[in-house]
Design an enzyme around this catalytic site. Sequence first.
Site, short mmCIF file in Angstrom:
data_model
loop_
_atom_site.label_atom_id
_atom_site.label_comp_id
_atom_site.label_asym_id
_atom_site.label_seq_id
_atom_site.Cartn_x
_atom_site.Cartn_y
_atom_site.Cartn_z
N HIS A 1 0.79 -1.23 0.00
CA HIS A 1 0.00 0.00 0.00
C HIS A 1 0.83 1.29 0.00
O HIS A 1 0.26 2.38 0.01
CB HIS A 1 -0.90 0.01 1.24
CG HIS A 1 -0.11 0.05 2.49
ND1 HIS A 1 0.48 -1.08 3.02
CD2 HIS A 1 0.26 1.09 3.29
CE1 HIS A 1 1.16 -0.73 4.11
NE2 HIS A 1 1.04 0.57 4.29
N HIS B 1 1.62 6.99 -0.61
CA HIS B 1 0.77 6.12 0.20
C HIS B 1 -0.54 5.91 -0.55
O HIS B 1 -1.27 6.87 -0.81
CB HIS B 1 0.51 6.76 1.57
CG HIS B 1 0.20 5.78 2.63
ND1 HIS B 1 -1.04 5.19 2.76
CD2 HIS B 1 0.97 5.26 3.62
CE1 HIS B 1 -1.02 4.36 3.79
NE2 HIS B 1 0.19 4.39 4.33
#
Length: 151
Positions: free
Chosen positions: A58, A73
């Site tokens: 992620h 992110h």
Amino acid sequence: MSLSVQCPVKGRAIPMSEVPDPVFSEAMVGPGIAVDPERAEADAVAPVDGTVVTLHPHAFVVLAPSGQAVLVHLGIDTVKLKGAGFTLHVVKGETVRAGQRMITWNPAEVERQGYSPVCPIVAVEAKPDQLAALRESDAVELGDPVFTWGS
């Protein structure tokens, strides 16, 4: 030395203050911008040339040759998905070029799972006054410059 940081995901640029996580909205990791991504499966690409120094399904950090590190992110709290729905295309330690495919993911699926797909793009440990030309509105495409980071 000035580093041009490119957009890693397609969508709409928003101010970091609008990210629904205080770690990012209060610039605890560093200043930057965020992108509200299009809701379709897509690739996240490297924002700068450099070395992959951190890699999670992620999120990733690319360290530029100048020593400046950029964090991307993919979504907020997406660590809780434990990698489900994210496909890695690089390995930690790999040298990458800006625009190179890093991770394939689906922001619509992230949202269906109950998480925000908003993507912070962070100049790690930079001072806010080191960033210029912040793109904090408008549509952004992969590779569009989103900010310049002066040393």
